[in-house]
Enzyme design. Structure first.
Site, PDB file in Angstrom:
ATOM      1  N   GLU A   1      46.490  30.966  72.950  1.00 48.61           N
ATOM      2  CA  GLU A   1      47.480  29.890  72.806  1.00 48.61           C
ATOM      3  C   GLU A   1      48.814  30.379  73.345  1.00 48.61           C
ATOM      4  O   GLU A   1      48.978  31.559  73.682  1.00 48.61           O
ATOM      5  CB  GLU A   1      47.601  29.473  71.329  1.00 48.61           C
ATOM      6  CG  GLU A   1      46.342  28.781  70.820  1.00 48.61           C
ATOM      7  CD  GLU A   1      46.458  28.277  69.386  1.00 48.61           C
ATOM      8  OE1 GLU A   1      46.813  27.115  69.200  1.00 48.61           O
ATOM      9  OE2 GLU A   1      46.190  29.047  68.461  1.00 48.61           O
TER      10      GLU A   1
ATOM     11  N   ARG B   1      56.101  27.472  72.437  1.00 52.49           N
ATOM     12  CA  ARG B   1      56.198  26.023  72.197  1.00 52.49           C
ATOM     13  C   ARG B   1      57.578  25.432  72.422  1.00 52.49           C
ATOM     14  O   ARG B   1      57.705  24.295  72.856  1.00 52.49           O
ATOM     15  CB  ARG B   1      55.819  25.734  70.750  1.00 52.49           C
ATOM     16  CG  ARG B   1      54.375  25.680  70.602  1.00 52.49           C
ATOM     17  CD  ARG B   1      53.973  25.292  69.217  1.00 52.49           C
ATOM     18  NE  ARG B   1      52.578  25.648  69.156  1.00 52.49           N
ATOM     19  CZ  ARG B   1      51.865  25.724  68.084  1.00 52.49           C
ATOM     20  NH1 ARG B   1      52.423  25.466  66.917  1.00 52.49           N
ATOM     21  NH2 ARG B   1      50.608  26.048  68.136  1.00 52.49           N
TER      22      ARG B   1
ATOM     23  N   HIS C   1      56.116  19.406  64.008  1.00 52.62           N
ATOM     24  CA  HIS C   1      54.854  20.058  63.657  1.00 52.62           C
ATOM     25  C   HIS C   1      54.994  21.072  62.536  1.00 52.62           C
ATOM     26  O   HIS C   1      54.150  21.136  61.649  1.00 52.62           O
ATOM     27  CB  HIS C   1      54.313  20.743  64.913  1.00 52.62           C
ATOM     28  CG  HIS C   1      52.989  21.413  64.741  1.00 52.62           C
ATOM     29  ND1 HIS C   1      51.848  20.717  64.425  1.00 52.62           N
ATOM     30  CD2 HIS C   1      52.622  22.722  64.857  1.00 52.62           C
ATOM     31  CE1 HIS C   1      50.817  21.565  64.347  1.00 52.62           C
ATOM     32  NE2 HIS C   1      51.273  22.787  64.591  1.00 52.62           N
TER      33      HIS C   1
ATOM     34  N   ARG D   1      57.989  29.878  65.716  1.00 51.13           N
ATOM     35  CA  ARG D   1      56.716  30.496  65.308  1.00 51.13           C
ATOM     36  C   ARG D   1      55.762  30.634  66.496  1.00 51.13           C
ATOM     37  O   ARG D   1      55.563  29.700  67.273  1.00 51.13           O
ATOM     38  CB  ARG D   1      56.059  29.638  64.239  1.00 51.13           C
ATOM     39  CG  ARG D   1      54.676  30.101  63.829  1.00 51.13           C
ATOM     40  CD  ARG D   1      54.126  29.237  62.719  1.00 51.13           C
ATOM     41  NE  ARG D   1      53.880  27.887  63.149  1.00 51.13           N
ATOM     42  CZ  ARG D   1      52.681  27.402  63.472  1.00 51.13           C
ATOM     43  NH1 ARG D   1      51.616  28.183  63.434  1.00 51.13           N
ATOM     44  NH2 ARG D   1      52.544  26.158  63.829  1.00 51.13           N
TER      45      ARG D   1
HETATM   46  P1  FAD Z   1      49.573  22.965  52.949  1.00 50.69           P
HETATM   47  O1  FAD Z   1      48.280  23.316  53.520  1.00 50.69           O
HETATM   48  O2  FAD Z   1      50.327  21.861  53.591  1.00 50.69           O
HETATM   49  O3  FAD Z   1      49.356  22.601  51.410  1.00 50.69           O
HETATM   50  C1  FAD Z   1      50.415  22.066  50.660  1.00 50.69           C
HETATM   51  C2  FAD Z   1      49.846  21.593  49.344  1.00 50.69           C
HETATM   52  O4  FAD Z   1      50.902  21.291  48.443  1.00 50.69           O
HETATM   53  C3  FAD Z   1      49.023  20.328  49.447  1.00 50.69           C
HETATM   54  O5  FAD Z   1      47.899  20.483  48.612  1.00 50.69           O
HETATM   55  C4  FAD Z   1      49.947  19.258  48.888  1.00 50.69           C
HETATM   56  O6  FAD Z   1      49.298  18.134  48.359  1.00 50.69           O
HETATM   57  C5  FAD Z   1      50.650  20.045  47.815  1.00 50.69           C
HETATM   58  N1  FAD Z   1      51.939  19.518  47.362  1.00 50.69           N
HETATM   59  C6  FAD Z   1      53.050  19.288  48.097  1.00 50.69           C
HETATM   60  N2  FAD Z   1      54.038  18.847  47.309  1.00 50.69           N
HETATM   61  C7  FAD Z   1      53.539  18.797  46.047  1.00 50.69           C
HETATM   62  C8  FAD Z   1      54.073  18.414  44.791  1.00 50.69           C
HETATM   63  N3  FAD Z   1      55.317  17.964  44.642  1.00 50.69           N
HETATM   64  N4  FAD Z   1      53.279  18.492  43.702  1.00 50.69           N
HETATM   65  C9  FAD Z   1      51.993  18.910  43.797  1.00 50.69           C
HETATM   66  N5  FAD Z   1      51.437  19.273  44.967  1.00 50.69           N
HETATM   67  C10 FAD Z   1      52.204  19.231  46.077  1.00 50.69           C
HETATM   68  N6  FAD Z   1      48.735  26.795  61.782  1.00 50.69           N
HETATM   69  C11 FAD Z   1      48.003  27.814  62.283  1.00 50.69           C
HETATM   70  O7  FAD Z   1      48.284  28.980  61.995  1.00 50.69           O
HETATM   71  N7  FAD Z   1      46.935  27.543  63.101  1.00 50.69           N
HETATM   72  C12 FAD Z   1      46.575  26.281  63.441  1.00 50.69           C
HETATM   73  O8  FAD Z   1      45.603  26.072  64.145  1.00 50.69           O
HETATM   74  C13 FAD Z   1      47.351  25.204  62.946  1.00 50.69           C
HETATM   75  N8  FAD Z   1      47.053  23.930  63.297  1.00 50.69           N
HETATM   76  C14 FAD Z   1      47.758  22.919  62.705  1.00 50.69           C
HETATM   77  C15 FAD Z   1      47.404  21.597  62.993  1.00 50.69           C
HETATM   78  C16 FAD Z   1      48.045  20.549  62.362  1.00 50.69           C
HETATM   79  C17 FAD Z   1      47.663  19.127  62.671  1.00 50.69           C
HETATM   80  C18 FAD Z   1      49.088  20.824  61.434  1.00 50.69           C
HETATM   81  C19 FAD Z   1      49.788  19.703  60.733  1.00 50.69           C
HETATM   82  C20 FAD Z   1      49.462  22.132  61.183  1.00 50.69           C
HETATM   83  C21 FAD Z   1      48.807  23.181  61.810  1.00 50.69           C
HETATM   84  N9  FAD Z   1      49.154  24.503  61.551  1.00 50.69           N
HETATM   85  C22 FAD Z   1      48.421  25.513  62.087  1.00 50.69           C
HETATM   86  C23 FAD Z   1      50.132  24.824  60.525  1.00 50.69           C
HETATM   87  C24 FAD Z   1      49.376  25.169  59.238  1.00 50.69           C
HETATM   88  O9  FAD Z   1      48.265  24.316  59.101  1.00 50.69           O
HETATM   89  C25 FAD Z   1      50.237  25.038  58.012  1.00 50.69           C
HETATM   90  O10 FAD Z   1      51.460  25.678  58.206  1.00 50.69           O
HETATM   91  C26 FAD Z   1      49.534  25.666  56.818  1.00 50.69           C
HETATM   92  O11 FAD Z   1      48.269  25.080  56.666  1.00 50.69           O
HETATM   93  C27 FAD Z   1      50.359  25.478  55.575  1.00 50.69           C
HETATM   94  O12 FAD Z   1      49.594  25.898  54.480  1.00 50.69           O
HETATM   95  P2  FAD Z   1      50.230  25.791  53.033  1.00 50.69           P
HETATM   96  O13 FAD Z   1      49.177  26.204  52.093  1.00 50.69           O
HETATM   97  O14 FAD Z   1      51.525  26.457  53.016  1.00 50.69           O
HETATM   98  O15 FAD Z   1      50.551  24.205  52.866  1.00 50.69           O
HETATM   99  C1  SIN Z   2      47.281  24.072  67.589  1.00 52.74           C
HETATM  100  O1  SIN Z   2      46.065  24.080  67.445  1.00 52.74           O
HETATM  101  O2  SIN Z   2      47.852  23.847  68.663  1.00 52.74           O
HETATM  102  C2  SIN Z   2      48.123  24.326  66.397  1.00 52.74           C
HETATM  103  C3  SIN Z   2      48.253  25.757  66.210  1.00 52.74           C
HETATM  104  C4  SIN Z   2      49.439  26.066  65.353  1.00 52.74           C
HETATM  105  O3  SIN Z   2      50.177  25.189  64.921  1.00 52.74           O
HETATM  106  O4  SIN Z   2      49.638  27.258  65.127  1.00 52.74           O
END
Ligand code: FAD
Ligand code: SIN
Length: 535
Positions: free
Chosen positions: A114, A289, A350, A385
């Site tokens: 990537e 990015r 994003h 990032r």
């Molecule tokens: P999340 O996975 O967002 O979980 C947050 C949780 O908190 C959820 O369960 C939500 O319901 C809960 N929550 C929020 N507020 C409250 C509240 N007030 N009370 C109770 N619960 C609450 N990153 C990579 O490294 N590789 C990738 O390939 C990649 N692809 C991506 C593709 C997409 C479409 C997106 C949107 C992001 C991508 N990212 C990627 C970024 C990555 O997915 C996220 O940064 C990461 O998953 C965040 O994980 P997290 O556990 O911190 O939060």
């Molecule tokens: C992607 O698959 O392009 C998302 C990867 C990322 O947000 O790190």
């Protein structure tokens, strides 16, 4: 009603689930609160994969240097080294939990490339990596005897000794200690009190503050706003990552077209069909990015078009369909056969590189409050990032956070205070829903129009004025109406919007994701921007 645990975890994405499993293994009672269905999270939508050094042709130093280069001077090098070096062990744990990373025909693990990576190092499960990780982690916590998982409970605010003191309770007031939190159970429409000496915030990102985002509806910055209101320090909120390639449709939805598609040879083309990235960066379509998003923004402004094209139609159809089955199907639903024709794409909000400041042990500076995942700002990502470093950060920091919380609980004070119930008073149900939805719309549009990929001081100041007005109105609603998830989210988003704009005005330079026409150069010394309650 009050329920008590050793640890409360807010959020059930990769950070919350990884942390919960580890800290529960260390013998602590854990309650995970999550505001929607358990799998609904940014994690569940992650496509590209997890960056980690697992190949014999790669090494830690290269991954460190790629991360530092993307971060444009603002990364903390010791944090980068630690997270990169601890990555492979955490990946192995995911494999042990059953995450079946894609393999090549010869049985070796398939590694994607990537933007900004000098090597192929992204482990993935086809183009549905996040879903596979989420499923494996959910299975592990659902079967864990020390873990209670409560769906549809929306955390509202942290309960601290300072807040109790303000309402006349006799509590020690040396520093700020976390005592628990209030959570709104949307099934029974009641605010519940949860007591614990330790709270881990894993609430993810803030995508919903912008009109166009790849993030699902849960990404409303709740953890950042809660931590801020409790007194934690927030950093680098201006560093908003716009993903260069979201599928352009006439609706507001922005489905992600993974950067891994460019890693497999896709080329960005303008409306004349010209490949334009070489004019902007020698790394062309695989530049970091921030550079690719600005280049697309510039091409769209030059031609007045609503999108550019992403073209992988020169690759064999079988390769495209095999590597990206989910993206292929989704494009097909929109009438686009990506193996034969270019995909219309636009940048969309994003990822947030800033957030609640933490150290390498997930500590926030408030006693008993920890944060991990996208909600946190550890210093790994700096001003931009590197792709696929987010899932990596979440698993490494969840592990480190669990060790720290374990130590903390051994000595934590557990004051014998019965936490007061939430007081709703005689507040009315909000009968002015339409105004709330206008506020949502105005907020998202203001950020998109005035605090986007290319900024100016004048636009930021305009946004600031609008957000201040909105904030007054929303706070007025908050205090006068019954608790309602949409209002809770709006209240958090308006605070997050204020943080983004204030931090953007603080940064009088262009660095990484923050690009302003008024200060196009970098200052000699990189510094974090900050936002905290003045005590
Ligand atoms: P999340 O996975 O967002 O979980 C947050 C949780 O908190 C959820 O369960 C939500 O319901 C809960 N929550 C929020 N507020 C409250 C509240 N007030 N009370 C109770 N619960 C609450 N990153 C990579 O490294 N590789 C990738 O390939 C990649 N692809 C991506 C593709 C997409 C479409 C997106 C949107 C992001 C991508 N990212 C990627 C970024 C990555 O997915 C996220 O940064 C990461 O998953 C965040 O994980 P997290 O556990 O911190 O939060
Ligand atoms: C992607 O698959 O392009 C998302 C990867 C990322 O947000 O790190």
């Amino acid at each position: 009603m009050q329920r008590s645990f050793d640890v409360l975890v807010v959020g059930s994405g990769i950070a919350g689930l990884s942390f919960s499993r580890k800290v529960a293994d260390l013998g602590h009672s854990v309650c995970i609160l999550t505001k929607k269905e358990r799998a609904e999270s940014n994690t569940n939508y992650a496509q590209g994969g997890i960056a980690a050094v697992t190949s014999s042709t790669d090494d830690f130093e290269l991954h460190v240097q790629d991360t530092l280069t993307a971060g444009d001077g603002l990364c903390k090098e010791n944090v980068v080294r630690t997270i990169v070096e601890e990555g492979p062990a955490r990946i192995q744990e995911l494999v042990d939990l059953g995450v079946a990373f894609s393999q090549l025909d010869d049985g070796r693990v398939s590694l994607h490339k990537e933007g900004g990576h000098s090597k192929r190092r992204i482990l993935h499960v086809k183009d549905l990596t996040g879903k596979a990780v989420e499923e494996a982690l959910l299975h592990a916590v659902e079967t864990h005897p020390n873990i209670t998982l409560l769906e549809h409970v929306h955390a509202i605010d942290l309960i601290t000794n300072r807040k109790l003191a303000l309402t006349g309770h006799e509590v020690p007031c040396d520093g700020t200690h976390i005592l628990g939190l209030y959570g709104f159970d949307t099934k029974v429409q009641r605010v519940m009190t949860f007591a614990a000496p330790a709270v881990m915030l894993c609430t993810g990102g803030i995508g919903q503050v912008y009109l166009y985002t790849t993030n699902p509806g849960i990404a409303t910055g709740d953890g950042i706003a809660m931590a801020f209101r409790a007194g934690a320090q927030i950093r680098n909120m201006e560093c908003i990552q716009f993903h260069p390639t979201a599928l352009y449709t006439s609706s507001d939805d922005r489905f992600l077209i993974s950067e891994a598609v460019r890693g497999e040879g896709a080329i960005l083309r303008n409306m004349k069909g010209e490949a334009f990235m070489a004019q902007y960066d020698s790394r062309k379509d695989l530049a970091p990015r921030d550079i690719v998003a600005r280049a697309i923004d510039s091409e769209m402004k030059k031609s007045g078009s609503r999108h550019v094209w992403l073209d992988i139609s020169h690759e064999p159809e079988e390769t495209v369909r095999q590597r990206f089955p989910h993206i292929y199907e989704r494009c097909l639903k929109e009438g686009i056969d990506m193996a034969r024709q270019p995909i219309p794409v636009v940048p969309a909000m994003h990822y947030l590189c800033g957030g609640v400041r933490t150290n390498l042990h997930a500590e926030t500076g408030l006693t008993g409050l920890f944060a991990c995942g996208e909600v946190a700002c550890t210093g790994l990502h700096g001003a931009n990032r590197l792709a696929s470093n987010s899932l990596l950060e979440a698993v490494v920091m969840a592990h480190r956070g669990a060790e720290q919380v374990h130590q903390y609980l051994a000595s934590a004070r557990r004051p014998e205070v019965r936490l007061p119930d939430w007081v709703d008073g005689n507040l009315q149900d909000s009968d002015e829903r339409v105004i709330l939805s206008h506020n949502w719309d105005e907020l998202k549009r203001t950020l998109w129009d005035y605090v986007g990929i290319v900024r100016t001081t004048k636009r930021l100041e305009r946004a600031h004025t609008r957000i201040q007005n909105l904030k007054r109105e929303i706070h007025d609603y908050y205090w006068n109406f019954k608790v309602d998830p949409s209002l809770l989210e709006l209240r958090n988003l308006v605070e997050v919007a204020e943080m983004i704009i204030t931090c953007a005005l603080q940064r009088r330079e262009s660095r990484g994701l923050h690009y302003t026409l008024d200060f196009p150069r970098k200052l000699p010394t990189p510094v974090d921007t900050r936002w905290a309650v003045q005590r």
